[in-house]
Design a protein around this motif. Structure first.
Motif, PDB file in Angstrom:
ATOM      1  N   ALA A  53     -15.084 -10.369  94.518  1.00 15.74           N
ATOM      2  CA  ALA A  53     -14.400 -10.659  93.394  1.00 15.74           C
ATOM      3  C   ALA A  53     -15.330 -10.043  92.109  1.00 15.74           C
ATOM      4  O   ALA A  53     -14.580  -9.394  91.142  1.00 15.74           O
ATOM      5  N   ARG A  54     -16.387 -10.668  92.147  1.00 14.25           N
ATOM      6  CA  ARG A  54     -17.191 -10.299  91.173  1.00 14.25           C
ATOM      7  C   ARG A  54     -17.608  -8.669  90.760  1.00 14.25           C
ATOM      8  O   ARG A  54     -17.371  -7.959  89.772  1.00 14.25           O
ATOM      9  N   THR A  55     -17.838  -8.035  91.976  1.00  9.29           N
ATOM     10  CA  THR A  55     -18.079  -6.438  91.972  1.00  9.29           C
ATOM     11  C   THR A  55     -16.874  -5.915  91.510  1.00  9.29           C
ATOM     12  O   THR A  55     -16.680  -5.231  90.387  1.00  9.29           O
ATOM     13  N   ALA A  56     -15.734  -6.389  91.872  1.00 11.18           N
ATOM     14  CA  ALA A  56     -14.346  -5.725  91.307  1.00 11.18           C
ATOM     15  C   ALA A  56     -14.106  -6.014  89.787  1.00 11.18           C
ATOM     16  O   ALA A  56     -13.944  -5.159  88.953  1.00 11.18           O
ATOM     17  N   ARG A  57     -14.363  -7.348  89.288  1.00 11.43           N
ATOM     18  CA  ARG A  57     -14.247  -7.635  88.067  1.00 11.43           C
ATOM     19  C   ARG A  57     -14.856  -6.711  87.210  1.00 11.43           C
ATOM     20  O   ARG A  57     -14.517  -6.278  86.114  1.00 11.43           O
ATOM     21  N   TYR A  58     -16.433  -6.785  87.392  1.00 13.62           N
ATOM     22  CA  TYR A  58     -17.299  -5.896  86.546  1.00 13.62           C
ATOM     23  C   TYR A  58     -17.013  -4.504  86.630  1.00 13.62           C
ATOM     24  O   TYR A  58     -17.315  -3.757  85.571  1.00 13.62           O
ATOM     25  N   LEU A  59     -16.738  -3.954  87.759  1.00 16.07           N
ATOM     26  CA  LEU A  59     -16.195  -2.513  88.045  1.00 16.07           C
ATOM     27  C   LEU A  59     -15.091  -2.181  86.891  1.00 16.07           C
ATOM     28  O   LEU A  59     -15.233  -1.284  86.160  1.00 16.07           O
ATOM     29  N   THR A  60     -14.147  -3.130  86.912  1.00 18.69           N
ATOM     30  CA  THR A  60     -13.147  -2.804  85.836  1.00 18.69           C
ATOM     31  C   THR A  60     -13.558  -3.028  84.641  1.00 18.69           C
ATOM     32  O   THR A  60     -13.088  -2.179  83.759  1.00 18.69           O
ATOM     33  N   MET A  61     -14.200  -4.037  84.282  1.00 17.72           N
ATOM     34  CA  MET A  61     -14.675  -4.293  83.070  1.00 17.72           C
ATOM     35  C   MET A  61     -15.437  -2.887  82.343  1.00 17.72           C
ATOM     36  O   MET A  61     -15.435  -2.802  81.346  1.00 17.72           O
ATOM     37  N   VAL A  62     -16.168  -2.425  83.265  1.00 19.25           N
ATOM     38  CA  VAL A  62     -16.887  -1.043  82.707  1.00 19.25           C
ATOM     39  C   VAL A  62     -16.248   0.138  82.934  1.00 19.25           C
ATOM     40  O   VAL A  62     -16.728   1.159  82.929  1.00 19.25           O
ATOM     41  N   GLN A  63     -14.933  -0.119  83.579  1.00 21.48           N
ATOM     42  CA  GLN A  63     -13.847   1.044  83.693  1.00 21.48           C
ATOM     43  C   GLN A  63     -14.542   2.304  84.667  1.00 21.48           C
ATOM     44  O   GLN A  63     -14.473   3.372  84.565  1.00 21.48           O
ATOM     45  N   LEU A  64     -15.168   1.652  86.041  1.00 20.94           N
ATOM     46  CA  LEU A  64     -15.923   2.668  86.555  1.00 20.94           C
ATOM     47  C   LEU A  64     -15.090   2.353  88.309  1.00 20.94           C
ATOM     48  O   LEU A  64     -15.576   2.574  89.228  1.00 20.94           O
ATOM     49  N   ASP A  65     -13.946   1.863  88.130  1.00 17.95           N
ATOM     50  CA  ASP A  65     -13.247   1.326  89.603  1.00 17.95           C
ATOM     51  C   ASP A  65     -13.153   2.715  90.456  1.00 17.95           C
ATOM     52  O   ASP A  65     -13.395   2.568  91.698  1.00 17.95           O
ATOM     53  N   SER A  66     -12.854   3.806  89.840  1.00 18.71           N
ATOM     54  CA  SER A  66     -12.680   5.120  90.838  1.00 18.71           C
ATOM     55  C   SER A  66     -13.980   5.594  91.083  1.00 18.71           C
ATOM     56  O   SER A  66     -14.126   6.403  91.893  1.00 18.71           O
ATOM     57  N   PHE A  67     -14.874   4.892  90.776  1.00 19.47           N
ATOM     58  CA  PHE A  67     -16.533   5.324  91.154  1.00 19.47           C
ATOM     59  C   PHE A  67     -17.323   4.421  91.937  1.00 19.47           C
ATOM     60  O   PHE A  67     -18.410   4.666  91.978  1.00 19.47           O
ATOM     61  N   ALA A  68     -16.613   3.513  92.411  1.00 17.80           N
ATOM     62  CA  ALA A  68     -17.275   2.428  93.227  1.00 17.80           C
ATOM     63  C   ALA A  68     -18.128   2.786  94.222  1.00 17.80           C
ATOM     64  O   ALA A  68     -19.365   2.345  94.494  1.00 17.80           O
ATOM     65  N   ASP A  69     -17.676   3.880  95.010  1.00 21.99           N
ATOM     66  CA  ASP A  69     -18.329   4.564  96.210  1.00 21.99           C
ATOM     67  C   ASP A  69     -19.516   5.677  95.780  1.00 21.99           C
ATOM     68  O   ASP A  69     -20.089   6.266  96.706  1.00 21.99           O
ATOM     69  N   ARG A  70     -19.319   5.977  94.576  1.00 23.66           N
ATOM     70  CA  ARG A  70     -20.512   7.079  94.232  1.00 23.66           C
ATOM     71  C   ARG A  70     -21.839   6.410  94.257  1.00 23.66           C
ATOM     72  O   ARG A  70     -22.068   5.368  94.089  1.00 23.66           O
ATOM     73  N   TYR A  71     -22.757   7.545  94.103  1.00 23.22           N
ATOM     74  CA  TYR A  71     -24.329   7.001  94.065  1.00 23.22           C
ATOM     75  C   TYR A  71     -24.614   7.453  92.567  1.00 23.22           C
ATOM     76  O   TYR A  71     -24.061   8.255  92.067  1.00 23.22           O
ATOM     77  N   PRO A  72     -25.730   6.645  91.985  1.00 17.98           N
ATOM     78  CA  PRO A  72     -25.941   6.755  90.669  1.00 17.98           C
ATOM     79  C   PRO A  72     -26.307   8.231  90.311  1.00 17.98           C
ATOM     80  O   PRO A  72     -25.874   8.493  89.128  1.00 17.98           O
ATOM     81  N   SER A  73     -26.861   8.909  91.214  1.00 19.42           N
ATOM     82  CA  SER A  73     -27.248  10.421  90.833  1.00 19.42           C
ATOM     83  C   SER A  73     -26.004  11.371  90.606  1.00 19.42           C
ATOM     84  O   SER A  73     -26.330  12.219  89.992  1.00 19.42           O
ATOM     85  N   GLU A  74     -24.905  10.794  90.788  1.00 19.21           N
ATOM     86  CA  GLU A  74     -23.652  11.626  90.878  1.00 19.21           C
ATOM     87  C   GLU A  74     -22.918  11.321  89.505  1.00 19.21           C
ATOM     88  O   GLU A  74     -22.069  11.882  89.278  1.00 19.21           O
ATOM     89  N   LEU A  75     -23.375  10.351  88.715  1.00 19.73           N
ATOM     90  CA  LEU A  75     -22.780   9.879  87.618  1.00 19.73           C
ATOM     91  C   LEU A  75     -23.557  10.495  86.359  1.00 19.73           C
ATOM     92  O   LEU A  75     -24.755  10.817  86.214  1.00 19.73           O
ATOM     93  N   SER A  76     -22.848  10.599  85.143  1.00 16.94           N
ATOM     94  CA  SER A  76     -23.430  10.940  83.882  1.00 16.94           C
ATOM     95  C   SER A  76     -24.148   9.698  83.378  1.00 16.94           C
ATOM     96  O   SER A  76     -24.164   8.752  84.147  1.00 16.94           O
ATOM     97  N   GLY A  77     -25.277   9.911  82.350  1.00 20.61           N
ATOM     98  CA  GLY A  77     -26.022   8.718  81.828  1.00 20.61           C
ATOM     99  C   GLY A  77     -25.368   7.720  81.403  1.00 20.61           C
ATOM    100  O   GLY A  77     -25.566   6.609  81.605  1.00 20.61           O
ATOM    101  N   GLY A  78     -23.953   7.909  80.642  1.00 13.94           N
ATOM    102  CA  GLY A  78     -23.377   7.088  79.952  1.00 13.94           C
ATOM    103  C   GLY A  78     -22.504   6.239  81.201  1.00 13.94           C
ATOM    104  O   GLY A  78     -22.680   4.801  81.002  1.00 13.94           O
ATOM    105  N   MET A  79     -22.406   6.817  82.378  1.00 14.62           N
ATOM    106  CA  MET A  79     -21.669   6.148  83.235  1.00 14.62           C
ATOM    107  C   MET A  79     -22.751   5.151  83.920  1.00 14.62           C
ATOM    108  O   MET A  79     -22.606   4.055  84.436  1.00 14.62           O
TER     109      MET A  79
END
Ligand code: ADP
Ligand code: MG
Lengths: 272, 287
Positions: free
Chosen positions: A120-146
């Motif tokens: 529940a917490r993971t989902a809540r904060y994923l949504t809060m930072v608007q990264l729901d669709s990136f839940a299963d990505r690894y950090p190296s696949e994301l931009s610095g801001g993300m």
């Protein structure tokens, strides 16, 4: 605001810090720091580089021990890092082997929360930072801001009493930085954590903070880092950085900072 | 420390997902094409070998055809050595498996400890540095005296061979763990000791795996020494026996089989790890 009724999240009393090198040489980075931070307050530390902002933050985080004075958080004297004081680093510090969701769930997992609560917490904060669709990505696949949004969510998911942020947007391009400043304001209004935020940008400090603390000095200027000025900011959020009131305070803060710098620096700032 | 393989930067560890429709086909062709590049050199080597024997450039070397024949016989023939290859391979693989497993079980925890603790590292560095240059061939006679001849002493030699690469790479990987990650774990509530498991080990994993691949290779290398005396089965034993009866083509079959087994075991280990990790970027590299 009457100090008598507000509870303190942090009490920094006459704190000093001297680093001791390998060969016994010592650097006095901070001296006589006094700062009380109220619960739910957003405080920014600004000042030229080398004046000890990071040092102060690392003392509060418990990564370094104070050399003198007294440093209390909600649970008593600070002694080592702990989940009550979450840190957001400039270089993110995400675990590269965990997915975005895994990084956010890390803290709750460490505390042994039930798995439904973790999800529940993971989902809540994923949504809060608007990264729901990136839940299963690894950090190296994301931009610095993300990545920095993940780092913020990771810390918030742990429900810290205090959020410590050391130039968290300093490595980002200016558009991303503005977006994240805006998001952070929104998140802060929603969650209301106590925040101690280090930046060298007066504008960023003014945009975010209830109170801006100006620091000066530092070992390279022959005097240990210390607090020289303090400004309460009561402008309504989200703030308009082009508003005259905003710029009046900004002028005052800049003057406070530049008054501390050597003459040649004042001259170059005035001409630039 | 020449064994230490540098892990590639984090960005290189993730495979880029191509999304165009034609990409899978092109990728297939590309992969086949790349694989085909590996063929000409061995074929040329075989041809050169064949010619060299026929022309009499080298004495006493059997031709590739003869080696192939004896390989077939060894696989399923009826001569004195016939149909024993599977037996030898199994015996060797078992020893390598046990020896390498023990080496990893000791070297990885010890490496984590030495990489993290200045005290442990100071206590053991000299000892390790003194033991490491001793070739496994030099250990062999001593092991025969202590452990006795037979399978056990072969396994001990394999343990020694696999131990040092895994240990040294683990130490290097652990020392290279970014302090930032340890700070991050600490402020999220992970205690110092738990962080060894939660942060140090996964962060050092690419180095540990690199060390394991090198170590596994070394295990196959010492096989011939380890299986020289006191064992009847195993690829090393096969080579020794073939040598005693001057069957050069059998020696070559044994050699090539060790090469193949070493290669396949490396692939097997890498694939197994990749399956176990289910796509987590811990292995380093793309292979
Ligand atoms: N670990 C350390 N050992 C010795 N000196 C340090 C250490 N960390 C910081 N300092 C010194 O303390 C002073 C303040 O540094 P810092 O807190 O990083 O300043 P800021 O974050 O304001 O730029 C600098 O002069 C810096 O060189
Ligand atoms: Mg700093």
């Amino acid at each position: 605001m009457t100090d008598a009724v507000t509870t303190l999240a942090l009490r920094i009393k006459d704190v000093g810090k001297t680093y001791t090198g390998h060969r016994g040489n010592s650097v006095e980075a901070l001296r006589g720091i006094n700062l009380d931070v109220a619960e739910g307050e957003f405080v920014c530390l600004v000042g030229a580089s080398g004046c000890g902002k990071s040092t102060l933050l690392r003392l509060v985080a418990g990564f370094e021990d104070i050399s003198s004075g007294q440093l209390d958080a909600r649970n008593g004297p600070v002694c080592g890092p702990g989940p009550d004081r979450g840190v957001v680093f400039q270089d993110y510090g995400l675990f590269p082997w965990l997915t975005v969701a895994g990084n956010i769930a890390y803290g709750p997992r460490q505390r042994g929360l039930p798995s439904a609560e973790i999800a529940a917490r993971t989902a809540r904060y994923l949504t809060m930072v608007q990264l729901d669709s990136f839940a299963d990505r690894y950090p190296s696949e994301l931009s610095g801001g993300m990545q920095q949004r993940v780092a913020i969510a990771r810390v918030l998911a742990n429900d810290p009493a205090v959020l410590l942020m050391d130039e968290p947007f300093g490595a980002l391009d200016s558009l991303t930085r503005e977006r994240l400043q805006y998001s952070l304001t929104e998140i802060w209004q929603q969650v209301r954590p106590t925040v101690l935020f280090v930046t060298h940008s007066v504008e960023e400090a003014l945009f975010l903070a209830d109170r801006v603390i100006v620091m000066s000095g530092g070992p390279n200027h022959g005097v240990p880092g210390h607090i020289v000025h303090e400004e309460r900011v009561t402008l309504a959020r989200p703030r308009d950085v082009t508003a005259p009131e905003f710029n009046t305070i900004k002028r005052r803060l800049l003057d406070a900072i530049h008054a501390q710098l050597p003459d040649f620096a004042v001259a170059s700032v005035a001409s630039g | 420390m020449t064994e230490v393989l540098n892990s590639p930067p984090a960005a290189a560890r993730t495979t880029v997902r191509t999304t165009t429709a034609a990409a899978p086909v092109r990728r297939h062709v590309g992969r086949l094409g790349r694989a085909a590049l590996a063929v000409p050199v061995p074929v040329l080597a075989l041809a050169l070998w064949h010619v060299a024997v026929r022309q009499g450039w080298v004495a006493n070397l059997p031709a590739p055809g003869d080696v192939g024949e004896s390989a077939l016989d060894l696989l399923q023939g009826g001569s004195a050595f016939g149909s024993t290859l599977g037996l030898h391979i199994l015996a060797s693989a078992e020893r390598v498996g046990i020896g390498f497993g023990i080496a990893c079980l000791v070297a990885v925890p010890l490496g984590v400890l030495m990489g993290r603790s200045a005290l442990v590292s100071r206590m053991l560095d000299l000892m390790i540095s003194l033991l490491r240059p001793i070739p496994v061939t030099a250990w062999a006679p001593l092991m025969v005296v202590i452990v006795g001849i037979g399978s056990k002493s072969a396994i001990v030699l394999i343990v020694i061979a696999g131990f040092f690469p895994v240990l040294l790479n683990t130490i290097a990987g652990v020392k290279a763990v970014p302090p930032r990650l340890l700070e991050a774990a600490a402020m999220l509530g992970t205690g110092r000791h738990r962080a060894l498991w939660k942060v140090v080990l996964p962060a050092a994993a690419p180095n540990v795996f690199a060390g394991m691949r090198i170590g596994l290779g070394f295990c196959w290398v010492v096989l011939v020494v380890g299986e020289t005396v006191g064992v009847e089965t195993g690829l090393g034993a096969l080579i020794t026996q073939a040598w005693q009866v001057s069957r050069t083509e059998l020696i070559i079959v044994g050699m090539l089989t060790i090469g193949l087994a070493g290669y396949l075991s490396d692939r097997f280990m890498t694939l197994t790890l990749r399956l176990l990790l289910r796509g987590r970027p811990l292995l380093g590299g793309h292979r």
